[in-house]
Scaffold this active site. Structure first.
Site, short mmCIF file in Angstrom:
data_model
loop_
_atom_site.label_atom_id
_atom_site.label_comp_id
_atom_site.label_asym_id
_atom_site.label_seq_id
_atom_site.Cartn_x
_atom_site.Cartn_y
_atom_site.Cartn_z
N GLU A 69 0.87 -1.17 0.00
CA GLU A 69 0.00 0.00 0.00
C GLU A 69 0.91 1.23 0.00
OE1 GLU A 69 -2.70 0.38 3.30
OE2 GLU A 69 -3.54 2.23 2.48
N ARG A 121 5.27 -12.66 10.01
CA ARG A 121 5.90 -11.40 9.66
C ARG A 121 7.22 -11.28 10.42
NH1 ARG A 121 2.52 -7.43 9.59
NH2 ARG A 121 3.85 -5.73 10.23
N LYS A 151 4.26 0.88 9.49
CA LYS A 151 4.28 2.14 8.74
C LYS A 151 3.65 3.27 9.53
CE LYS A 151 2.91 0.32 4.83
NZ LYS A 151 2.49 0.14 3.43
#
Ligand code: ATP
Ligand code: MG
Length: 561
Positions: free
Chosen positions: A44, A270, A280
């Site tokens: 994104e 992750r 982020k």
């Protein structure tokens, strides 16, 4: 690599190291379920890429390379309120820098906005989607909890015609942000909250970097993602574990829409790293709150920051390979990352001498005005890297830390009466320490033994320390920046990270001295400052005032802490 050059699946998998996802891909190719593997990396564009993304990039692009398939770069550009062109450009730059190439396979979720809209209308016509007028708060309350079922919306049983009309008017921009959403009609009592009538479309009146003002509604991640995968013919849609509970919804869409292919979602753990926050949201706040100088601040775990810090892309790829791919979350020690950086730089970085905190030394028995050129080795393991000349003279600099007036027992470096080797040069003995009014040592008076040229005594006597040094007349001034972890604790609190910030994360050494060779080259290549670590020239360098970043020290600094 093209399909024609593909290695056999077996050699590819064994060279790459085994993991459960590669095993699945290999089995699917062997069984003929898929002829070619197609993966995608779906960022994104709402921030810069970080080390966690590097893991996902290496996995997706790596699998495509190893098995002779392809990997798409697809921007998940479904929320124009948070996304920017700057991030799109940075992401492309960073994926390339990391060493991967999407070729012609650059896509955007926004490429499919028309298709996705048509499919949403079809869900409405099939009685599988409806426009909900509840407020966001009402919807949240009605969703229920892990232990309580949700409640049906009072708008759930609208007619197809009314839903189609309202949805078209949402698209046309007739309603304000947040006043209505389109939801799938699945099951408000499902044990999986993701299936309790998830949102497909929100009203977001914000210009989009690619579609401009054409749309007033944007698809949710869940609705856009799987359908984009299906449109692109993705075979293995690899994502992180938090999407495991979304998989039934991913499959519900595929079951209920006339999609052209049937991708499968696989989840892996992750990357989490000690002393680091890979989120982020946090990284954005670090930048906006000016806790760092920008997305490419060398303390940031972003690819742009790591690159600026001097970390080679090969070190990041090596690290990702070493940590592997697992199905259970864990936290990797930052020391492992530094290990990969040191290993990679040790092979390639040329050796240089730099004095970070200079202390002046006068060699009393070395003639004034005399200089001599000595040979220094550029790389100890690579004779082809050759030699360079360094100048010896009466006035030198050594490291302040390499002298102690009253040394403890195990201190073998310079102290009054003690003899040490100056690398590539001579044995020198300290005769006197000169102090300023405040009692600080500001200069050493030493003598040298001319018979020890090159650093060995003909009488076979030994010294216990070899030190780096520079000739005062030749050394150039530089600023050196030393980076320490951005956070003081091993697992900083993402929700209140400010309290965990390390006030000493940046140490500036404004008066360092470096070899002229370092500045003349003007190179962006990392170098090793002997005994100090790996360094690289920073973009803040100005003519006559070079700036060097310490990429990593020579030893594991985390172990000491
Ligand atoms: P963040 O959690 O940092 O905000 P994100 O997941 O929202 O990141 P995306 O741009 O959606 O960021 O991520 C693109 C891809 O990178 C996704 O497939 C995601 O699963 C993967 N990814 C993100 N963070 C990590 C991580 N820490 N480890 C491995 N993969 C990650
Ligand atoms: Mg995401």
């Amino acid at each position: 690599m093209t399909a024609g050059e593909a290695k056999t699946t077996e050699t590819a998998a064994s060279e790459a190291g085994r993991d459960f996802i590669r095993d699945i891909v290999q089995a699917d190719l062997a069984s003929g379920k898929h002829k070619t593997v197609v993966t995608r990396f779906p960022p994104e564009p709402n921030g810069y890429l970080h080390l966690g993304h590097a893991k996902a990039i290496c996995l997706n692009f790596g699998i495509a390379e190893e098995f002779g398939g392809r990997c798409h770069l697809r921007f998940d550009d479904t929320n124009p309120a948070r996304e920017e062109q700057e991030y799109i450009d940075a992401i492309k730059r960073d994926v390339r820098w990391l060493g991967f190439d999407w070729g012609d396979n650059l896509f955007h979720a926004s490429d499919y906005f028309d298709k996705l809209y048509g499919w949403a209308e079809q869900l409405i016509r099939d009685g599988k989607a409806y426009v909900d007028d509840q407020t966001p708060d009402e919807m949240r309350l009605a969703r229920g909890t892990l232990t309580e079922p949700g409640k049906n919306s009072p708008f759930r049983d609208r007619s197809v015609a009314e839903n189609l009309d309202l949805f078209a008017r949402m698209k046309a921009g007739e309603f304000q942000n947040g006043t209505r959403v389109l939801r799938a009609k699945i099951d408000m009592t499902s044990g999986n909250i993701n299936l309790r009538d998830p949102t497909l479309y929100r009203i977001v009146k914000a210009p989009h970097p690619r579609t401009g003002t054409a749309w007033s509604i944007y698809p949710s991640y869940d609705y856009a993602h799987g359908q984009s995968d299906a449109i692109e013919g993705i075979t293995h849609s690899i994502c992180t574990l938090e999407f495991e509970d979304h998989r039934p919804l991913y499959e519900w869409f595929l079951d209920n829409l006339p999609v052209p292919s049937r991708p499968r979602q696989y989840e892996f753990a992750r990357l989490n790293l000690t002393y680091t926050l890979l989120s982020k949201r946090v990284l954005t706040e670090l930048v906006r709150g000016e806790h760092v100088s920008g997305w490419d601040d060398p303390r940031m775990p972003t690819l742009a920051g790591l690159q600026r810090r001097g970390v080679p892309a090969a070190a990041i790829r090596d690290f990702v390979k070493r940590i592997g791919v697992a199905k259970a979350n864990s936290t990797v020690d930052m020391a492992m990352f530094d290990f990969s950086v040191r290993e990679t730089l040790n092979r390639t970085a040329l050796r240089r001498m730099a004095v970070l905190k200079p202390l002046k030394v006068v060699i009393e028995n070395y003639p004034e005005g005399q200089t001599e050129e000595l040979d220094a080795i550029n790389h100890p393991d690579d004779p082809a890297a050759g030699l360079r000349k360094i100048t010896f003279s009466r006035e030198l600099y050594i490291e302040q830390d390499d002298f102690m007036e009253n040394p403890p027992k195990k201190f073998f470096r310079l102290s009054p009466g003690n003899e040490v080797r100056l690398r590539y040069a001579y044995f020198v003995t300290c005769r006197e320490a000169i102090k300023n009014a405040a009692g600080e040592v500001i200069e050493l008076r030493c003598t040298y033994d001319p018979a020890t040229k090159g650093g060995n005594a003909p009488d076979g006597r030994k010294v216990k320390a070899t030190m780096h040094w520079l000739s005062a007349a030749d050394a150039l001034s530089a600023e050196v920046r030393i980076y320490n972890p951005l956070f003081t604790t091993e697992s900083p609190n993402a929700a209140a990270f400010a309290a965990d910030l390390n006030p000493q994360s940046l140490e500036v050494l404004p008066d360092a001295k470096v070899e002229p060779a370092l500045v003349a080259g003007n190179s962006a290549e990392a170098v090793q400052f002997e005994r100090q670590g790996y360094f690289v020239r920073d973009k803040d360098s100005a003519p006559g005032k070079p700036v060097f970043n310490r990429t990593v020290g020579l030893r594991d600094s985390y172990a000491k802490a």
